[in-house]
Design an enzyme around this catalytic site. Structure first.
Site, short mmCIF file in Angstrom:
data_model
loop_
_atom_site.label_atom_id
_atom_site.label_comp_id
_atom_site.label_asym_id
_atom_site.label_seq_id
_atom_site.Cartn_x
_atom_site.Cartn_y
_atom_site.Cartn_z
N ASP A 48 41.84 34.46 40.05
CA ASP A 48 41.84 34.96 38.67
C ASP A 48 42.92 36.04 38.48
O ASP A 48 43.06 36.94 39.31
CB ASP A 48 40.45 35.55 38.37
CG ASP A 48 40.36 36.07 36.96
OD1 ASP A 48 40.48 35.26 36.03
OD2 ASP A 48 40.17 37.30 36.79
N GLU A 78 45.57 31.18 38.75
CA GLU A 78 45.43 31.36 37.30
C GLU A 78 46.53 32.34 36.90
O GLU A 78 46.34 33.56 36.94
CB GLU A 78 44.05 31.90 36.92
CG GLU A 78 43.78 31.79 35.43
CD GLU A 78 43.70 33.12 34.68
OE1 GLU A 78 43.76 33.11 33.45
OE2 GLU A 78 43.55 34.18 35.33
C1 GLC Z 1 41.35 35.66 33.51
C2 GLC Z 1 40.16 35.00 32.87
C3 GLC Z 1 39.78 35.73 31.64
C4 GLC Z 1 39.48 37.16 31.98
C5 GLC Z 1 40.61 37.80 32.78
C6 GLC Z 1 40.17 39.08 33.41
O1 GLC Z 1 42.47 35.59 32.71
O2 GLC Z 1 40.44 33.65 32.63
O3 GLC Z 1 38.70 35.13 31.00
O4 GLC Z 1 39.26 37.89 30.80
O5 GLC Z 1 41.05 36.98 33.82
O6 GLC Z 1 39.35 38.84 34.51
#
Ligand code: GLC
Length: 664
Positions: A299, A341
């Site tokens: 993430d 991500e």
């Molecule tokens: C990522 C997640 C998102 C979240 C962020 C902080 O981008 O997809 O939903 O708010 O991380 O953890």
């Protein structure tokens, strides 16, 4: 071959690295291996030798000058050896299987599904009763949204983790997670789980210890006694949530310090300049792997390293951190894949799949955010010129890695369209982005969308929230009782999913899209969610709607059948393997996207009409040679493609596949 990548540095270990390796084996590894059966020891030592350089070099580059370099390196190796020892036998077998078939997530049958445990099934044990739904769709990969114990709400949908070692009690226990992972493995479904590695909740034990005055725990975070440094950083930082959590630092009175908080004030950024943080996160991740998790979603990975004078995203050190973690997994849990991500500019994105000296050493999968954005951009404009240009200028995924292709996810759509890409096709980037915000908020004349701006600022700059169905016009059409408009909305959804299924990579279905679930109306009534309209596109599963998927003529049946048909067509098309080259080409019609994929003598050509009117493509377009004459099929609909003279005619929003070399 390990995980599909050429083995590097196997025989060539630089002398200094070889010395470090031998020291590590002597001091830390062999003593810890006492009592382990010979074959297990040998296997571990072989993997360690193979991946040691990949682990050691980035660790040295990051922390060579840090006073805790040596003890943390030793602790990291200790954690790796311990994780290998604790890994259940069936997971060791999986490690072995995947060394032989490293392309398991690249295969043409690979299909992902993304769901919140509570919204899909209630709890982890209850989810085990819902596997038939996934099986019927042909799912081979399940991403369950954050499920570790989070702080009490608000917790950013679970992205504020209070305990990486426990499951959120309302969802179940670690035993339940393990049991689910085992069930999924039997069903041929890989399990993907989030690792929130950029930050913890302020309720996490590390943050709590820091609040209690523990200096080692405080050193896990980036904190400042006054505004001098925060102000200096803020000059080049952007706000992720400008409307609800402006600024990147939070004053914590109990500490008497400013804490770096990129996201919300209760999400404290970890300091990866401290080797203890990387070591601790490696332990967290390896423990999850040993529960039977197949894929770790990293993430917010671009944010891990901060550098004054920059946006503090995509810094080179981030790639060293990821490579080091990857190497730890190559040694202790090689079956596990990493998914980045990284919702960043197109040109930064491919680095997460390993570029340059990191090639073959980072993530296996990365979200193709640009493709997702461009799909919605083309749907609004009905033109594919920008998409064609932008996709053509992006580097391909390196060998052995692949994109995760998707239409919607739990987050907003950030209109990441590069100014230079827009300019190259004669458009103004800022104006186009503004058009997209307005179009999908339903405030542009003729818009079919019913979304909402997310984090809109005073200048009108915003991202977009809304379910795929609501953004594609289904909500509006149903509200107006307009059957023809419903038909167009269904076609739009299948068009976008059709491109995501054929572009190359692992396609994901976001829970509810297979049934056309609309925006959840009640989201704002929940005080824990009010203010974050991403909750509108995180609906609760509608099992009545799911039952209608078998009632002919319903929206649910059309969407379901369309996706099943796409999945089926993918499975039967060898050129849909992620390793096939994807070439985006201009079809000569500004409404029709063209791409072809070829692999080992198999080819497939994909045409996608982004207009609400029939479109023609000349069979004389060079890329169509060898395809057009073979006829084709409209894959999202059960129909053949018409060839009129030397023109192919595509119906509104039609998606056509033409297979090379044989009649489809
Ligand atoms: C990522 C997640 C998102 C979240 C962020 C902080 O981008 O997809 O939903 O708010 O991380 O953890």
């Amino acid at each position: 071959m390990l995980s599909g990548r050429p083995m590097q540095n196997v025989l060539v270990m630089r002398p200094a690295v070889r010395r470090a390796f031998e020291r590590a084996v002597r001091q830390d590894v062999e003593p810890a291996l006492d009592g382990r059966p010979g074959p297990e020891r040998d296997a571990l030592l072989t993997r360690l030798e193979r991946s040691f350089t990949e682990l050691y070099e980035p660790f040295l580059a990051l922390y060579g000058g840090h006073p805790r370099f040596e003890p943390e390196l030793r602790a990291l190796l200790g954690a790796v050896v311990a994780a290998d020892g604790a890994r259940p036998a069936q997971l060791h077998r999986l490690d072995h299987e995947r060394e032989i078939t490293p392309d398991w997530h690249e295969r043409e049958h690979a299909l992902g599904y993304v769901a919140y445990v509570d919204r899909f099934a209630g709890t982890l044990p209850a989810l085990r009763e819902r596997l038939a739904h996934l099986h019927d769709l042909g799912v081979s990969y399940l991403h369950l949204m954050p499920l570790l114990r989070a702080r009490p709400e608000p917790n950013d949908g679970g992205y504020a983790v209070a305990d990486y070692g426990a499951v959120e009690p309302a969802l179940g226990t670690m035993d339940d997670l393990r049991a689910l992972a085992a069930d999924l493995r039997t069903a041929g479904i890989a399990l993907c789980v989030d690792v929130v590695l950029n930050h913890t909740a302020r309720e996490h034990a590390w943050a709590q210890a820091a609040l209690g005055g523990d200096p080692d725990a405080l050193a896990f975070y980036r904190t400042y006694p006054d505004r001098t440094e925060p102000d200096a950083y803020e000059r080049t930082l952007r706000d992720v949530f400008p409307a609800t959590a402006p600024g990147n630092f939070t004053w914590v009175p109990e500490l008497g310090r400013w804490v770096w908080t990129t996201f919300n004030p209760w999400q404290w950024d970890l300091d990866y300049a401290n080797p203890a943080v990387l070591r601790a996160m490696a332990e967290v991740m390896l423990a999850l792997a040993n529960q039977g998790v197949d894929v770790l979603r990293l993430d917010a990975v671009p944010f891990l390293w901060k550098r004054l004078g920059t946006s503090c995203q995509n810094q080179p050190e981030v790639h060293d951190v990821v490579q080091c973690l990857r190497a730890a997994f190559r040694i202790a849990a090689p079956a596990v894949a990493f998914k980045a991500e990284a919702i960043v500019a197109p040109r930064e994105l491919v680095a997460y799949l390993g570029a340059g000296r990191h090639e073959g050493k980072e993530c296996d999968l990365a979200y193709h955010n640009s493709l997702m954005v461009l799909l919605w951009s083309s749907l609004a404009s009905t033109k594919v010129t920008l998409m064609t240009h932008a996709l053509r200028s992006m580097p391909a995924a390196p060998p052995g890695t692949s994109w995760v292709t998707y239409v919607r996810c739990h987050d907003d759509i950030g209109w990441a369209i590069a100014d230079e890409d827009a300019a190259a096709v004669g458009e103004d980037g800022a104006l186009h982005r503004r058009f997209l915000v307005d179009f999908y908020a339903g405030r542009f004349p003729g818009s079919f969308a019913r979304g909402a701006p997310f984090q809109e600022d005073a200048a009108g700059d915003a991202r977009t929230s809304g379910t795929a169905a609501s953004l594609a016009g289904l909500e509006d059409a149903l509200a107006r009782g307009d059957e023809a408009a419903v038909d167009l909305a269904v076609r739009r959804l299948l068009l976008l999913y059709g491109v995501a299924f054929s572009f190359g990579g692992l396609p994901l279905v976001y829970m509810g899209d297979e049934l056309g679930l609309l925006n959840e109306r009640e989201w704002a009534g929940d005080p824990a969610h009010a203010g974050d309209n991403r909750w509108m596109h995180r609906p609760t599963m509608d099992w009545d709607a799911a039952a209608r998927r078998h009632e002919p003529g319903t929206v649910e049946a059309r969407l379901w059948a369309g996706l099943v048909r796409l999945a089926h067509a993918r499975r039967g098309t060898r050129a849909m393997h992620a390793a096939a080259r994807t070439e985006v080409f201009a079809t000569g019609n500004e409404h029709v996207l063209g791409l072809w994929r070829r692999r080992a003598g198999h080819g497939v050509l994909v045409l996608a009409n982004f207009a609400a009117t029939p479109q023609r493509v000349h069979a004389t377009v060079p890329e169509l040679h060898g395809f057009a004459a073979t006829g084709g099929e409209l894959v999202a609909e059960d129909r053949r493609l018409e060839l009129e003279g030397d023109e192919l005619v595509l119906e509104p929003y039609a998606l056509a596949w033409l297979r090379e070399g044989r009649r489809a």
